[in-house]
Design a protein around this motif. Sequence first.
Motif, mmCIF file in Angstrom:
data_model
loop_
_atom_site.group_PDB
_atom_site.id
_atom_site.type_symbol
_atom_site.label_atom_id
_atom_site.label_comp_id
_atom_site.label_asym_id
_atom_site.label_seq_id
_atom_site.Cartn_x
_atom_site.Cartn_y
_atom_site.Cartn_z
ATOM 1 N N TRP A 70 0.815 -1.207 0.000
ATOM 2 C CA TRP A 70 0.000 0.000 0.000
ATOM 3 C C TRP A 70 0.852 1.262 0.000
ATOM 4 O O TRP A 70 1.957 1.285 0.520
ATOM 5 N N ARG A 71 0.296 2.344 -0.579
ATOM 6 C CA ARG A 71 0.960 3.640 -0.588
ATOM 7 C C ARG A 71 -0.053 4.733 -0.264
ATOM 8 O O ARG A 71 -1.165 4.746 -0.803
ATOM 9 N N CYS A 72 0.347 5.662 0.618
ATOM 10 C CA CYS A 72 -0.492 6.817 0.940
ATOM 11 C C CYS A 72 -0.330 7.885 -0.135
ATOM 12 O O CYS A 72 0.802 8.224 -0.515
ATOM 13 N N LEU A 73 -1.436 8.406 -0.617
ATOM 14 C CA LEU A 73 -1.469 9.458 -1.624
ATOM 15 C C LEU A 73 -2.436 10.529 -1.133
ATOM 16 O O LEU A 73 -3.650 10.379 -1.269
ATOM 17 N N TYR A 74 -1.891 11.616 -0.561
ATOM 18 C CA TYR A 74 -2.756 12.613 0.071
ATOM 19 C C TYR A 74 -3.670 11.910 1.088
ATOM 20 O O TYR A 74 -3.208 11.216 1.971
ATOM 21 N N HIS A 75 -4.995 12.044 0.921
ATOM 22 C CA HIS A 75 -5.956 11.476 1.860
ATOM 23 C C HIS A 75 -6.327 10.038 1.531
ATOM 24 O O HIS A 75 -7.086 9.412 2.277
ATOM 25 N N VAL A 76 -5.832 9.506 0.428
ATOM 26 C CA VAL A 76 -6.196 8.164 -0.030
ATOM 27 C C VAL A 76 -5.017 7.218 0.182
ATOM 28 O O VAL A 76 -3.860 7.596 -0.006
ATOM 29 N N THR A 77 -5.314 5.981 0.564
ATOM 30 C CA THR A 77 -4.310 4.928 0.636
ATOM 31 C C THR A 77 -4.674 3.867 -0.388
ATOM 32 O O THR A 77 -5.807 3.371 -0.387
ATOM 33 N N SER A 78 -3.734 3.543 -1.288
ATOM 34 C CA SER A 78 -4.057 2.737 -2.460
ATOM 35 C C SER A 78 -3.145 1.527 -2.604
ATOM 36 O O SER A 78 -1.979 1.556 -2.217
ATOM 37 N N ALA A 79 -3.710 0.491 -3.234
ATOM 38 C CA ALA A 79 -2.935 -0.675 -3.645
ATOM 39 C C ALA A 79 -3.454 -1.133 -5.000
ATOM 40 O O ALA A 79 -4.652 -1.028 -5.289
ATOM 41 N N ILE B 121 -6.859 -7.316 3.146
ATOM 42 C CA ILE B 121 -7.012 -7.298 1.686
ATOM 43 C C ILE B 121 -5.757 -7.865 1.020
ATOM 44 O O ILE B 121 -5.840 -8.654 0.067
ATOM 45 N N SER B 122 -4.591 -7.492 1.514
ATOM 46 C CA SER B 122 -3.354 -8.044 0.969
ATOM 47 C C SER B 122 -3.298 -9.556 1.145
ATOM 48 O O SER B 122 -2.847 -10.285 0.252
ATOM 49 N N ALA B 123 -3.751 -10.026 2.299
ATOM 50 C CA ALA B 123 -3.758 -11.469 2.548
ATOM 51 C C ALA B 123 -4.689 -12.178 1.578
ATOM 52 O O ALA B 123 -4.373 -13.270 1.066
ATOM 53 N N ALA B 124 -5.844 -11.575 1.308
ATOM 54 C CA ALA B 124 -6.783 -12.169 0.355
ATOM 55 C C ALA B 124 -6.163 -12.244 -1.037
ATOM 56 O O ALA B 124 -6.324 -13.241 -1.756
ATOM 57 N N ALA B 125 -5.439 -11.184 -1.427
ATOM 58 C CA ALA B 125 -4.775 -11.191 -2.729
ATOM 59 C C ALA B 125 -3.691 -12.266 -2.786
ATOM 60 O O ALA B 125 -3.536 -12.963 -3.806
ATOM 61 N N THR B 126 -2.947 -12.406 -1.710
ATOM 62 C CA THR B 126 -1.891 -13.422 -1.653
ATOM 63 C C THR B 126 -2.471 -14.820 -1.802
ATOM 64 O O THR B 126 -1.917 -15.672 -2.508
ATOM 65 N N LEU C 206 -4.901 -15.632 -3.487
ATOM 66 C CA LEU C 206 -5.282 -15.806 -4.887
ATOM 67 C C LEU C 206 -4.077 -15.734 -5.814
ATOM 68 O O LEU C 206 -4.241 -15.704 -7.040
ATOM 69 N N ASN C 207 -2.876 -15.674 -5.218
ATOM 70 C CA ASN C 207 -1.622 -15.602 -5.983
ATOM 71 C C ASN C 207 -1.552 -14.338 -6.844
ATOM 72 O O ASN C 207 -0.992 -14.352 -7.943
ATOM 73 N N LEU C 208 -2.111 -13.247 -6.332
ATOM 74 C CA LEU C 208 -2.070 -11.967 -7.025
ATOM 75 C C LEU C 208 -0.986 -11.097 -6.410
ATOM 76 O O LEU C 208 -0.866 -11.004 -5.188
ATOM 77 N N VAL C 209 -0.194 -10.470 -7.244
ATOM 78 C CA VAL C 209 0.955 -9.678 -6.795
ATOM 79 C C VAL C 209 0.618 -8.193 -6.860
ATOM 80 O O VAL C 209 0.045 -7.710 -7.847
ATOM 81 N N ALA C 210 0.991 -7.467 -5.801
ATOM 82 C CA ALA C 210 0.787 -6.020 -5.775
ATOM 83 C C ALA C 210 1.891 -5.322 -6.550
ATOM 84 O O ALA C 210 3.037 -5.770 -6.566
ATOM 85 N N GLU C 211 1.534 -4.219 -7.193
ATOM 86 C CA GLU C 211 2.496 -3.377 -7.902
ATOM 87 C C GLU C 211 2.324 -1.940 -7.412
ATOM 88 O O GLU C 211 1.577 -1.159 -8.005
ATOM 89 N N PRO C 212 2.996 -1.578 -6.299
ATOM 90 C CA PRO C 212 2.800 -0.252 -5.706
ATOM 91 C C PRO C 212 3.108 0.909 -6.649
ATOM 92 O O PRO C 212 2.524 1.986 -6.508
ATOM 93 N N ALA C 213 4.001 0.709 -7.604
ATOM 94 C CA ALA C 213 4.354 1.806 -8.520
ATOM 95 C C ALA C 213 3.211 2.189 -9.442
ATOM 96 O O ALA C 213 3.268 3.233 -10.093
ATOM 97 N N ARG C 214 2.162 1.361 -9.489
ATOM 98 C CA ARG C 214 1.063 1.625 -10.416
ATOM 99 C C ARG C 214 0.002 2.562 -9.837
ATOM 100 O O ARG C 214 -0.913 2.963 -10.561
#
Length: 206
Positions: free
Chosen positions: A19-28, A78-83, A85-93
Amino acid sequence: MTEQITATRFHAAEGVGDWRCLYHVTSAYFRTGSLTEGITLVDAIGRLTDEEYVTVDLRHNGVTVNLLRRDVALARRISAAATELNLVAEPARVQLLSICLDALDAPSILPFWQAILGYDPIGDDYLTDPARRHPGLDFQRMDEPRPQRNRIHLDIAVPHDQAETRIAAALAAGGHLVSDEHAPKWWTLADAEGNEACIATWVGRD
C-alpha cells in the motif's frame, strides 16, 4: 469507524508493503491475469468489509483498491486475500490526480465549478467527484494576479518511493525542474513550453 492515523504511522506498520499513501487516499494495485481473477478478488474484499470508505476499480488486468481512511488492519486483510489468490501487488502503479486552479478568491468561484461538474465540496477549496471516478478540483490561493502564468495545472500524487523515478522520466522527456523548494511534499516541473505540473508525495504532510 477506524481512527484516522498519519501516513507516517501507516507506513511504519507491519504488513502494509503493498500500500501507498497518496494525500488522503491509501491505495494498492493488484495485477490480475483476467477479469475473472479480478472479480474473485473483489468478491473476497466484499466479504471482508462493506465500509463506505473503501472503493474498488476493476479492470481486465488489475484491481485498484482505495481506502479513504488509513486502516492498517483492513489493508493487511485485503493483501492477505490477494496473496491467497496468488495476485501480486504493484505499488508503482498507484497515483492520485488532481486538477489545480489558481484563484484569488476560491469561495467565490467554487460554486460555479461545483454546479458545472456536479461535484461535492470538501471545505471551501476542494471539489470531489461523488462517484470517485474522476480527478478532484483543487483551488490554490494566489496573492495577486499572474497574467503571464498558467492558472491551471495538474497535481500527480505518487508513491513516495516512486517520486524521483517519475521526475527523472519527466526530465528525460524534455521537461525541466521549476522548483524543488517544497520537496519532498512536491516538485514543480514544466514541459518545454512552460506548462506546469507537480509531482507530490505524502512526506511532510502529517
